[in-house]
Scaffold this active site. Sequence first.
Site, mmCIF file in Angstrom:
data_model
loop_
_atom_site.group_PDB
_atom_site.id
_atom_site.type_symbol
_atom_site.label_atom_id
_atom_site.label_comp_id
_atom_site.label_asym_id
_atom_site.label_seq_id
_atom_site.Cartn_x
_atom_site.Cartn_y
_atom_site.Cartn_z
ATOM 1 N N ASN A 384 0.815 -1.208 0.000
ATOM 2 C CA ASN A 384 0.000 0.000 0.000
ATOM 3 C C ASN A 384 0.853 1.263 0.000
ATOM 4 O OD1 ASN A 384 -1.959 1.947 0.333
ATOM 5 N ND2 ASN A 384 -3.159 0.750 1.762
ATOM 6 N N ASP A 385 1.392 1.621 1.156
ATOM 7 C CA ASP A 385 2.120 2.885 1.244
ATOM 8 C C ASP A 385 3.321 2.962 0.298
ATOM 9 O OD1 ASP A 385 0.381 3.754 3.178
ATOM 10 O OD2 ASP A 385 1.585 2.943 4.819
#
Lengths: 458, 95
Positions: A384-385
């Site tokens: 994700n990040d």
Amino acid sequence: MEVMSLIIQISYFVTAVLFIMGLKRMSHPTTARSGIVWAGWGMVLATVVTFLHPEIAGNYLLMIIAIVAGGAIAWWTGKRVAMTDMPQMIAIYNGMGGGAAGAIAAVELVKGGDHHTFIVFLAVLGALIGTVSFSGSCVAWAKLQGVMKKVIRFPGQQKVNLIVFGLMVLLGLIITFYPHLGAFWILLFFLLALAFGYMMAVPIGGADMPVIISLFNAFTGLAVAFEGFVLNNPALIIAGTVVGSAGTLLTQLMARAMNRPISNVLFSSFGEGGGPAMEVTGTMKGMEPMDAAVQMCYASRVVIVPGYGLAVAQAQHKVWELAELLEERGVEVKFAIHPVAGRMPGHMNVLLAEAGVPYDKIFDLEEINNEFGSTDVSLVIGANDVVNPVAKTDPNSPIYGMPILNVDESRNVLVIKRGQGAGFSGIENALFFLDNTHMVYGDAQKVTAALIQHVKTL
Amino acid sequence: MIEAFIYVYIFMLAGFVGYEVIGRVPVILHTPLMSGSNFVHGIVLVGAMVVLGQADTTLEKAIGFIGVFLGAGNAVGGYVVTERMLEMFKSSKGK
């Protein structure tokens, strides 16, 4: 006795050489396996000859019981821990080393003796660092294991930390210059060191834990080196110092990969400060596994970006099966790994290696980042990040400035994700809202299995 | 006096060795290498053994025992997990 001393000193020398060459071999993939074996033989040699050490007067039975008990527990836990839980196991073994260094110092200080003040000073310093490493590593273990969930922060926390630190140093100096004050003061000193290690690690969030574990690893190395000075033992001095400096370098490398200066990790919480985050516009578009499979089958190049979500779902074997199927159809498949994918730099590589992915199919951020423009499909699984483009565009974002994988540049992006929520750090991911991004919702393992089925029938 | 300084020199040189030895390590080996260096400081076991061997009072023996116990845990645990991780690194040419 003279001969015995000579044999012991030569053995310690050989051990030091084996350790250094072992570490050297461990820093290259093709020789890494033999490196740990070399270092292992060094350890066996040093341990065995120490039984003949002329300074040892007795307590052999106690010694053997302690070695067997400590060794057996560590062996048993080390053999059965899952690869995903590796970081916290490293933390706890490291803490044990710090505790052992603290115990050495404790016995020397309780004994008193007529050491030179400088030697007492080193014993105290080693005790301090080792004990802080011990309790801090225990906290790191508890947090990663999920035993301790909360990040404890309160106003004025840094002042309290500073006071505890000051008291600990003051007491350490008193013990150094008045070594015969008695066991009470020594006990108080150790309790303060335990408290400080606890307080140092307790405000740190899960994402920053690897940096702290690595820092404590360097701490333990230094503590071991200082106790080596106290005991006049060159094996401890050399091994401890080598680990102390290698560990410091590793800590810096990790912090740099996360774009988080070590001081930030220690003194400020993740996501603090900054203004309101930029609005993310657009909608997330879902896609069925069938269509995703078609897209990948007719691509000429697919890059797979695995994240911790993949490891949690235990999908790494399935993903490798999918990659092999695609390769059979002539699709070029590569794995792109962000330095902080997983819970520790390099952790994801270990997890993929466990599934049988050869390491020459796995690429670093720098190696692969300018290839995304010519990639047909990027498959993001549980990451994700590390693929969030706001790190490049939004100065107010807590992850602004962190190097990311430029997945957004590829022609199509497929994201396998459990649901629509934000990631580990709670930051909205702009990648998911791009026009060329499609979300395949579901558990990573189940979705991958579905993809495999569809690829087989196409 | 000079003997004490020799130890200081050893400390300095070993520090540089540690820095150089892992200076160009690829990211893929960061976790195993951290684990490997974690194993190496398990040598603290040797120091703890010497200390326990000299312990006289019950208190000294107890602390020494804990030291050896923890040191053995560090060494054995560090070895087992590092070996398990490194065992899995294979090249596609090696198949």
